[in-house]
Design a protein around this motif. Structure first.
Motif, PDB file in Angstrom:
ATOM      1  N   PRO A 189       0.738  -0.511   0.170  1.00  0.00           N
ATOM      2  CA  PRO A 189       0.391   0.300  -0.303  1.00  0.00           C
ATOM      3  C   PRO A 189       0.850   1.349   0.168  1.00  0.00           C
ATOM      4  CG  PRO A 189      -0.094  -1.170   1.878  1.00  0.00           C
ATOM      5  CD  PRO A 189       1.076  -2.035   1.671  1.00  0.00           C
ATOM      6  N   VAL A 190       2.036   1.622  -0.965  1.00  0.00           N
ATOM      7  CA  VAL A 190       2.664   2.598  -1.339  1.00  0.00           C
ATOM      8  C   VAL A 190       2.139   3.175  -2.589  1.00  0.00           C
ATOM      9  CG1 VAL A 190       5.000   3.010  -1.432  1.00  0.00           C
ATOM     10  CG2 VAL A 190       4.269   1.825   0.739  1.00  0.00           C
ATOM     11  N   ALA A 191       2.197   4.635  -2.328  1.00  0.00           N
ATOM     12  CA  ALA A 191       1.375   5.715  -3.818  1.00  0.00           C
ATOM     13  C   ALA A 191       3.003   5.355  -4.393  1.00  0.00           C
ATOM     14  CB  ALA A 191       1.335   7.218  -3.785  1.00  0.00           C
ATOM     15  N   ARG A 192       3.429   5.402  -5.178  1.00  0.00           N
ATOM     16  CA  ARG A 192       4.495   6.018  -5.862  1.00  0.00           C
ATOM     17  C   ARG A 192       4.158   7.120  -7.649  1.00  0.00           C
ATOM     18  NH1 ARG A 192       6.299  -0.197  -7.990  1.00  0.00           N
ATOM     19  NH2 ARG A 192       4.195  -0.236  -9.633  1.00  0.00           N
ATOM     20  N   ILE A 193       4.585   7.428  -8.104  1.00  0.00           N
ATOM     21  CA  ILE A 193       4.892   8.863  -8.763  1.00  0.00           C
ATOM     22  C   ILE A 193       4.827   9.589  -8.225  1.00  0.00           C
ATOM     23  CG2 ILE A 193       6.343   8.916 -10.970  1.00  0.00           C
ATOM     24  CD1 ILE A 193       7.934   6.734  -9.718  1.00  0.00           C
ATOM     25  N   ASN A 194       3.697  10.267  -7.650  1.00  0.00           N
ATOM     26  CA  ASN A 194       2.658  10.751  -7.863  1.00  0.00           C
ATOM     27  C   ASN A 194       2.245  12.117  -7.225  1.00  0.00           C
ATOM     28  OD1 ASN A 194       3.523  10.514  -4.821  1.00  0.00           O
ATOM     29  ND2 ASN A 194       1.215  10.584  -4.292  1.00  0.00           N
ATOM     30  N   PHE A 195       3.287  12.681  -7.491  1.00  0.00           N
ATOM     31  CA  PHE A 195       3.932  13.871  -7.162  1.00  0.00           C
ATOM     32  C   PHE A 195       3.315  14.554  -6.298  1.00  0.00           C
ATOM     33  CE2 PHE A 195       7.013  14.465 -10.802  1.00  0.00           C
ATOM     34  CZ  PHE A 195       6.990  13.051 -11.704  1.00  0.00           C
ATOM     35  N   GLY A 196       3.124  13.436  -5.236  1.00  0.00           N
ATOM     36  CA  GLY A 196       1.974  14.013  -3.528  1.00  0.00           C
ATOM     37  C   GLY A 196       0.807  14.694  -3.990  1.00  0.00           C
ATOM     38  N   THR A 197       0.091  14.012  -5.402  1.00  0.00           N
ATOM     39  CA  THR A 197      -0.808  15.315  -5.350  1.00  0.00           C
ATOM     40  C   THR A 197      -2.205  13.854  -5.203  1.00  0.00           C
ATOM     41  OG1 THR A 197      -1.155  14.408  -7.993  1.00  0.00           O
ATOM     42  CG2 THR A 197      -0.430  16.365  -6.990  1.00  0.00           C
ATOM     43  N   GLU A 198      -2.797  13.900  -5.401  1.00  0.00           N
ATOM     44  CA  GLU A 198      -4.013  12.298  -4.768  1.00  0.00           C
ATOM     45  C   GLU A 198      -4.252  11.482  -5.595  1.00  0.00           C
ATOM     46  OE1 GLU A 198      -7.204  13.863  -1.987  1.00  0.00           O
ATOM     47  OE2 GLU A 198      -8.721  12.567  -3.156  1.00  0.00           O
ATOM     48  N   ILE A 199      -4.744  12.847  -6.831  1.00  0.00           N
ATOM     49  CA  ILE A 199      -5.518  12.974  -7.935  1.00  0.00           C
ATOM     50  C   ILE A 199      -4.212  12.138  -9.213  1.00  0.00           C
ATOM     51  CG2 ILE A 199      -4.444  14.304 -10.236  1.00  0.00           C
ATOM     52  CD1 ILE A 199      -7.353  13.985 -10.852  1.00  0.00           C
ATOM     53  N   LEU A 200      -3.112  11.848  -8.755  1.00  0.00           N
ATOM     54  CA  LEU A 200      -1.921  11.097  -9.380  1.00  0.00           C
ATOM     55  C   LEU A 200      -2.084   9.582  -8.568  1.00  0.00           C
ATOM     56  CD1 LEU A 200       0.632  12.702 -11.052  1.00  0.00           C
ATOM     57  CD2 LEU A 200      -1.121  11.714 -11.995  1.00  0.00           C
ATOM     58  N   THR A 201      -2.194   9.349  -7.379  1.00  0.00           N
ATOM     59  CA  THR A 201      -2.172   8.433  -6.735  1.00  0.00           C
ATOM     60  C   THR A 201      -2.495   7.238  -7.098  1.00  0.00           C
ATOM     61  OG1 THR A 201      -1.602  10.151  -4.547  1.00  0.00           O
ATOM     62  CG2 THR A 201      -2.477   8.120  -3.692  1.00  0.00           C
ATOM     63  N   GLN A 202      -4.799   8.010  -7.588  1.00  0.00           N
ATOM     64  CA  GLN A 202      -5.578   7.055  -8.017  1.00  0.00           C
ATOM     65  C   GLN A 202      -4.929   6.055  -9.058  1.00  0.00           C
ATOM     66  OE1 GLN A 202      -9.032   8.513  -8.207  1.00  0.00           O
ATOM     67  NE2 GLN A 202      -8.869  10.205  -6.751  1.00  0.00           N
ATOM     68  N   GLY A 203      -3.364   6.284  -9.854  1.00  0.00           N
ATOM     69  CA  GLY A 203      -3.486   5.643 -11.412  1.00  0.00           C
ATOM     70  C   GLY A 203      -3.987   6.494 -12.120  1.00  0.00           C
ATOM     71  N   ILE A 204      -3.582   5.717 -13.403  1.00  0.00           N
ATOM     72  CA  ILE A 204      -4.215   5.978 -14.921  1.00  0.00           C
ATOM     73  C   ILE A 204      -4.748   5.238 -15.307  1.00  0.00           C
ATOM     74  CG2 ILE A 204      -2.712   6.583 -16.856  1.00  0.00           C
ATOM     75  CD1 ILE A 204      -0.661   8.005 -16.354  1.00  0.00           C
ATOM     76  N   ASP A 205      -5.828   5.405 -16.057  1.00  0.00           N
ATOM     77  CA  ASP A 205      -6.537   4.161 -16.262  1.00  0.00           C
ATOM     78  C   ASP A 205      -7.095   3.737 -17.615  1.00  0.00           C
ATOM     79  OD1 ASP A 205     -10.384   4.218 -15.991  1.00  0.00           O
ATOM     80  OD2 ASP A 205      -8.571   3.038 -15.210  1.00  0.00           O
ATOM     81  N   LEU A 206      -6.956   3.096 -18.691  1.00  0.00           N
ATOM     82  CA  LEU A 206      -6.852   2.354 -19.459  1.00  0.00           C
ATOM     83  C   LEU A 206      -7.568   3.102 -20.304  1.00  0.00           C
ATOM     84  CD1 LEU A 206      -5.185  -0.025 -21.131  1.00  0.00           C
ATOM     85  CD2 LEU A 206      -7.431  -1.140 -20.527  1.00  0.00           C
ATOM     86  N   MET A 207      -8.604   3.496 -19.903  1.00  0.00           N
ATOM     87  CA  MET A 207      -9.639   4.064 -20.762  1.00  0.00           C
ATOM     88  C   MET A 207      -8.973   5.708 -21.621  1.00  0.00           C
ATOM     89  SD  MET A 207     -13.294   5.090 -20.787  1.00  0.00           S
ATOM     90  CE  MET A 207     -12.830   6.568 -19.944  1.00  0.00           C
ATOM     91  N   PRO A 208      -8.565   6.740 -20.673  1.00  0.00           N
ATOM     92  CA  PRO A 208      -7.931   7.769 -21.250  1.00  0.00           C
ATOM     93  C   PRO A 208      -6.756   7.312 -22.174  1.00  0.00           C
ATOM     94  CG  PRO A 208      -7.214   7.876 -19.006  1.00  0.00           C
ATOM     95  CD  PRO A 208      -8.471   6.678 -19.412  1.00  0.00           C
ATOM     96  N   LEU A 209      -5.844   6.793 -22.108  1.00  0.00           N
ATOM     97  CA  LEU A 209      -4.436   6.154 -22.982  1.00  0.00           C
ATOM     98  C   LEU A 209      -5.582   5.566 -24.032  1.00  0.00           C
ATOM     99  CD1 LEU A 209      -1.852   5.642 -23.229  1.00  0.00           C
ATOM    100  CD2 LEU A 209      -2.432   3.330 -21.744  1.00  0.00           C
ATOM    101  N   ILE A 210      -6.213   4.585 -24.184  1.00  0.00           N
ATOM    102  CA  ILE A 210      -6.649   4.168 -25.244  1.00  0.00           C
ATOM    103  C   ILE A 210      -7.470   5.078 -26.540  1.00  0.00           C
ATOM    104  CG2 ILE A 210      -8.555   1.808 -26.562  1.00  0.00           C
ATOM    105  CD1 ILE A 210      -7.519   0.531 -23.776  1.00  0.00           C
ATOM    106  N   ILE A 211      -8.221   5.628 -25.477  1.00  0.00           N
ATOM    107  CA  ILE A 211      -9.158   7.449 -26.793  1.00  0.00           C
ATOM    108  C   ILE A 211      -7.914   8.005 -27.333  1.00  0.00           C
ATOM    109  CG2 ILE A 211     -10.576   8.740 -26.710  1.00  0.00           C
ATOM    110  CD1 ILE A 211     -12.009   5.887 -25.652  1.00  0.00           C
ATOM    111  N   GLY A 212      -6.785   7.706 -26.057  1.00  0.00           N
ATOM    112  CA  GLY A 212      -6.287   8.586 -26.823  1.00  0.00           C
ATOM    113  C   GLY A 212      -5.244   8.414 -27.418  1.00  0.00           C
TER     114      GLY A 212
END
Lengths: 503, 158
Positions: A189-212
């Protein structure tokens, strides 16, 4: 045996009118996207991804399967009629089919392409169904170190198989892996590469990557190439006029192509599909090259060979069945389309693996049925009913088309999670992937690095923790050793092939 | 076809530079990762990020060296990027406006501007407006009516 029976029993779900509607709708969408140059079945499924939040998993999977099969087949339409492959897997069909079109045999060429697609699609699907229990048992044999080595093998093949620069494919795959590490660690249960932000703690979803990556970057690529005009067909040109009865291939031509050509091409296609990252283009090319080598009339290749069309189209549709094997058993996509289909599974809470067949047969079997029905019934039906109108597909103004795709992509990325951040991410990834594509970086390694990276890391760390941190476990474990040796063999073979083609 | 060397970044592609910047920021963050099980383990949460970053530096270096050595390689240039840049700009404005002014009020002008950029119905502006309205309506029908998804309406920001 019981598994096979259960799969065929699961086809009964397709009798539901709602499911049939999704099947036919998906086939038509796949036909349209596969036929239009610049659009692909991957894009179609990527745009479908947000809708899967709102519909049941069975219609979503049925639709994905029919889009996949239709997209592989329909690339031959514009390939034959106007020498622009609708899909990369139809390049060889463009070479032979368009030559036949110019000789006045356009409908005949389309008929042979459809016949090859039917045979390849059916054989590939049947092989998928009958070999699935074996694949399932094989999957159980693979332990944690073997799973790491298998994913490592998949990523290595994808990186080295790319026709462009290996370093660029590696960079793209690493970029995907790095993006996947943003958020919570896979084991702790460790946050990584989030630059101290809560939004990046949630990670990057697959869907915006696929759409983009597939939708928005394609729009930007098309915007850049906007001065290139699509070939226009003169409505009075007799070459453009196609009659329905001309679609049916002659028995003498089919006999000349030979049963073995179809069977061999289907086997090549299915086997290529099982290889991660190989895709329809490779299946079609390898099968075409083999047919050329064995043909009794090799001089016809390049000038309108029906045998060439049959080999290419049989292989690329048989590939559809093969591509589902690693995706369903190991969560390793066989090609870009199955990578997005894997996204649909994950979004709907389905975990790939042998347990998928044991516990979720009622969800998976209709998808196999969709592949079979699309190949056996919908391909010939679509060709016969809509064949004379296929040429008009390319007349749709592209400005209208791409604007519509932009809206579907952006609104789709919003409605899935009601998040403007996801929309923004989709745009950011669209720009990044556009720049990457512009400079010769392939997007498929990026996507697969993102999808496979977490599992790669998880199995690696778990293997080491089982052996007190001793990396020798990857050699002493027999399944892991097999996959590592396979990796070395494939990399050697691919690099040798690349060097000999450059020489 | 070999393109003339551009003055922008001496013809070098900005992609490796962008990747290098991203990797450096990424690696900086990777060093802040702390395992919840304390120190002592070589392979923990920061292992893959560090390894991936180092491999990325290697890949970037190879790409840049190859680009510098291979003089026949097509050079990066800004030609042709004006239209994509316009699409990106208008898309970002659309994303910013979407949750506040709602689907209809944001999508209609967005589609209209895209038609303008893609030169759709360039000589028939009335038809262009009509198609933009039709496109907006069709997708509203698809999302809100057929799939029953609630799209944002106009929201007063205060």
């Amino acid at each position: 045996m019981q598994t096979i029976v259960d799969i065929f029993l699961g086809f009964g779900v397709l009798a539901d009118l709602k499911i049939i509607t999704f099947l036919i709708g998906g086939f038509l969408i796949g036909t349209f996207f596969g036929a239009m140059p610049g659009l692909t079945s991957v894009l179609a499924i990527a745009l479908l991804l947000p809708f899967t939040y709102s519909i049941d998993v069975v219609p979503a999977l049925v639709m994905c399967a029919s889009i996949f099969m239709a997209g592989m087949y329909s690339g031959s339409i514009t390939a034959t009629t106007i020498n622009i492959p609708g899909a990369p897997s139809s390049m060889m069909t463009a070479l032979e089919g368009n030559a036949l079109m110019k000789q006045g045999f356009g409908a005949n060429a389309l008929g042979h392409a459809a016949l090859g697609s039917i045979i390849g699609g059916v054989i590939g699907t049947l092989m998928l169904i009958f070999l699935m229990p074996i694949a399932s048992d094989l999957a159980l044999w693979v332990r944690t170190p073997g799973k790491f080595s298998l994913i490592f093998f998949a990523l290595a093949v994808i990186i080295f198989i790319d026709t462009g620069s290996t370093e660029k494919s590696l960079a793209a795959a690493l970029f995907g892996i790095m993006l996947a590490t943003i958020g919570i660690d896979v084991l702790e249960p460790v946050a990584r590469i989030n630059f101290g932000t809560e939004i990046l703690t949630q990670g990057i979803d697959l869907m915006p990557l696929i759409i983009g990556a597939f939708a928005l970057s394609e729009i930007l690529v098309q915007a850049e190439n906007w001065n290139v005009k699509a070939t226009r067909i003169d409505p009075n040109d007799p070459v453009a006029l196609i009659r329905r009865r001309d679609f049916i291939p002659k028995m003498s031509e089919i006999r000349q192509i030979g049963l073995w050509t179809y069977l061999r091409s289907a086997l090549i296609g299915y086997s290529t599909g099982v290889l991660p990252g190989a895709g329809g283009s490779m299946a079609a090319f390898v099968s075409y090259a083999e047919a050329n080598r064995r043909s009794s009339q090799p001089e016809t290749f390049g000038k309108g060979s029906r045998e060439g069309i049959a080999a290419a189209e049989t292989a690329n549709n048989a590939m559809c069945g093969g591509a589902f094997v690693p995706m369903m058993m190991f969560g390793i996509p066989g090609d870009a389309t199955t990578a997005v289909v894997l996204g649909v599974l994950i979004i709907n809470g389905l975990q790939p693996g042998p347990q998928l067949l044991d516990n979720q047969m009622d969800l998976i079997a209709p998808m196999f049925g969709s592949l079979l029905i699309s190949a056996l019934i919908l391909i010939p039906l679509t060709l016969f009913l809509m064949g004379p109108y296929f040429i008009r597909i390319v007349r749709i103004p592209q400005g209208l088309l791409y604007s519509g795709i932009a809206v579907v992509a952006l609104v789709g990325s919003y409605v899935a999670t009601f998040s403007v951040f996801q929309m923004t991410l989709a745009v950011v990834f669209g720009v990044i992937c556009y720049l990457l594509r512009r400079e010769g970086y392939s997007i498929v390694p990026l996507l697969l690095g993102f999808i496979l990276g977490p599992d790669l890391e998880q199995y690696f760390r778990r293997s080491l923790s089982l052996e007190d941190g001793n990396p020798i476990v990857f050699i002493t474990n027999p399944d892991s050793l097999v996959f590592l040796l396979l990796t070395a063999a494939f990399v050697f073979a691919i690099r040798r092939r690349k060097r000999s083609s450059e020489a | 076809m070999t393109q003339p060397r551009s003055k922008f970044l001496f013809g070098l592609s900005p992609v490796p530079i962008g990747l290098a910047i991203f990797t450096t920021l990424y690696l900086w963050q990777a060093f802040y990762i702390r395992s919840s099980f304390g120190g002592g383990q070589l392979v923990g949460p920061k292992f893959l990020p560090i390894v991936a970053a180092l491999m990325m530096y290697g890949a970037i270096a190879t790409i840049v060296i190859r680009q510098i050595r291979d003089k026949s390689d097509a050079r990066f240039n800004l030609q042709g990027m004006a239209r994509p840049a316009k699409v990106v700009l208008v898309t970002l404005l659309y994303v910013a406006a979407f949750p506040f002014i709602g689907y209809a009020l944001s999508t209609f002008p967005y589609v209209l501007v895209l038609y303008f950029i893609f030169e759709f119905e360039a000589k028939r502006p009335i038809r262009r407006i009509g198609f933009a309205a039709l496109t907006t309506a069709v997708f509203y029908l698809l999302y809100a009516v057929i799939f029953g998804i609630r799209l944002p309406g106009f929201e007063v920001p205060f």
